[in-house]
Design a protein around this motif. Sequence first.
Motif, PDB file in Angstrom:
ATOM      1  N   LYS A  85       0.706  -1.143  -0.002  1.00  0.00           N
ATOM      2  CA  LYS A  85       0.098   0.040   0.015  1.00  0.00           C
ATOM      3  C   LYS A  85       0.962   1.185   0.126  1.00  0.00           C
ATOM      4  O   LYS A  85       0.650   2.227  -0.879  1.00  0.00           O
ATOM      5  N   LEU A  88       2.492   1.929  -3.455  1.00  0.00           N
ATOM      6  CA  LEU A  88       1.253   2.262  -4.462  1.00  0.00           C
ATOM      7  C   LEU A  88       1.275   3.988  -4.077  1.00  0.00           C
ATOM      8  O   LEU A  88       1.199   4.686  -4.963  1.00  0.00           O
ATOM      9  N   VAL A  89       0.967   4.288  -2.692  1.00  0.00           N
ATOM     10  CA  VAL A  89       0.875   5.829  -2.741  1.00  0.00           C
ATOM     11  C   VAL A  89       1.945   6.812  -2.938  1.00  0.00           C
ATOM     12  O   VAL A  89       1.666   7.682  -3.442  1.00  0.00           O
ATOM     13  N   ARG A  90       3.102   6.092  -2.537  1.00  0.00           N
ATOM     14  CA  ARG A  90       4.434   6.826  -3.023  1.00  0.00           C
ATOM     15  C   ARG A  90       4.343   7.275  -4.534  1.00  0.00           C
ATOM     16  O   ARG A  90       5.033   8.241  -4.969  1.00  0.00           O
ATOM     17  N   ARG A  91       4.026   6.064  -5.280  1.00  0.00           N
ATOM     18  CA  ARG A  91       4.061   6.393  -6.784  1.00  0.00           C
ATOM     19  C   ARG A  91       3.202   7.311  -7.380  1.00  0.00           C
ATOM     20  O   ARG A  91       3.536   7.970  -8.176  1.00  0.00           O
ATOM     21  N   VAL A  92       1.981   7.511  -6.550  1.00  0.00           N
ATOM     22  CA  VAL A  92       0.750   8.255  -7.056  1.00  0.00           C
ATOM     23  C   VAL A  92       1.152   9.768  -6.460  1.00  0.00           C
ATOM     24  O   VAL A  92       0.739  10.732  -7.341  1.00  0.00           O
ATOM     25  N   ASN A  93       1.506   9.720  -5.078  1.00  0.00           N
ATOM     26  CA  ASN A  93       1.612  11.105  -4.605  1.00  0.00           C
ATOM     27  C   ASN A  93       2.669  11.109  -3.557  1.00  0.00           C
ATOM     28  O   ASN A  93       2.561  10.474  -2.669  1.00  0.00           O
ATOM     29  N   HIS A  94       3.718  11.871  -4.001  1.00  0.00           N
ATOM     30  CA  HIS A  94       5.055  11.929  -2.894  1.00  0.00           C
ATOM     31  C   HIS A  94       4.490  12.850  -1.622  1.00  0.00           C
ATOM     32  O   HIS A  94       5.399  12.488  -0.506  1.00  0.00           O
ATOM     33  N   THR A  96       1.779  12.234   0.109  1.00  0.00           N
ATOM     34  CA  THR A  96       0.927  11.629   0.939  1.00  0.00           C
ATOM     35  C   THR A  96       1.537  10.532   1.530  1.00  0.00           C
ATOM     36  O   THR A  96       2.227   9.730   0.687  1.00  0.00           O
TER      37      THR A  96
END
Length: 397
Positions: A85, A88-94, A96
């Motif tokens: 998880k 995935l979040v790091r790839r979408v928004n640095h 968050t």
Amino acid sequence: MDDLTSITESASILELGAAALRNLLGEDWEVTVEPEEAPAPQGADVGWDGAIRVLSRHSNVFTRLLVDVRTRVTPKDVAGHVLPKALLVRRVNHYTRVMVFAPWISPKTQEELRRREIDYLDLTGNISLRVTNPAIIIHTQGADRAPASHRTPSTKPMLTGPRAGRLVRLLADVKPPYRATELAKSAGISVPYVSKLLDSLEEQLLIERDNKVVARVDWQALLRTRASSLDLAHHGNPRGMLAPMGIPAVIERLARVDGFVAGNEVLVTGSYAARSIAPIAVGGQLMLYTVHRDEASMTRLTHELNLLAVPEAADVLLLAPWDQSVWHRPAHYDRYWQVGLSQLVLDCLSGPGRMPAEGERVLEFMADNEDFWRLDDLEQASRSRPFNSGTGPQELF
């Protein structure tokens, strides 16, 4: 736990965690739990249980924390569920971050979360949060053991007790691969017990298995975890002694007296044993394991070593081994016999004063010389008999 109870408990942990952050950051920060934009379908896992907005009142810059609420979290959960998880979040928004909230998070799990650069908070005060913009760095320590109110019933055995001690030493001393049945036979304990303990160790990432075969053992973390449940001063039931001629005279007697002492009934442990491998200090108490605790045998032993029983200010401690594994794989250093390396680490890490630091130095030595002391298979371990088996000690090096 039914779905409604689970949802209610998660919401409570989320609100309590937000309140803890609010108290830590103070009035210059605004911490709010964001409402869900749309409810998730029943039974669906969206990856997190809520979001927290942390706003700097000075700069008006905020960060968003996606919170994964767990009533219980293990190192294995971190690697298998939380990390995907977070990636995935790091790839979408640095900007968050995923943050784990739980009633309590064990030291081993905290270590795993920090290693994966995942933030966490538990309700006992263990908190780690690092945000770049706005700049936030929080690291606080709470309970290192689960409070009674947050302990969950478990049928899995823990790393306490003599049986666990035997298995821990075997896992540390012998290189994998091996199966539960082979470990049980070598350690002299039941297969169901070994299987359950291996399940628990795998959950804590202390071992890795390929199907049913133990393929890797994190023996350093395993020894540290086992030692954390021990207290040498308590488990060793020490008897305080005074050496009128000084500790060097006792060591000299250990080196040259045959039969009762030098043959198979006394082992050096603690600071004096650690010093022979990784010296970092001088002095300290001489600690000796002895198999006999009846008065006649103790009188004979103290006479052989020229010791006097004292109620306080002892410079020699006679310890009672609480399991035969203490006697496994003894080592001969200098002129006397002492406990094996893995037992020495357990004793030092669970001992008083500077002994834990000495235990860490022994661990460093072991890590640098793993091929030197670790056995290649369980058959070799089965030939290392305990002292009191009548076969006599066997030299490690």
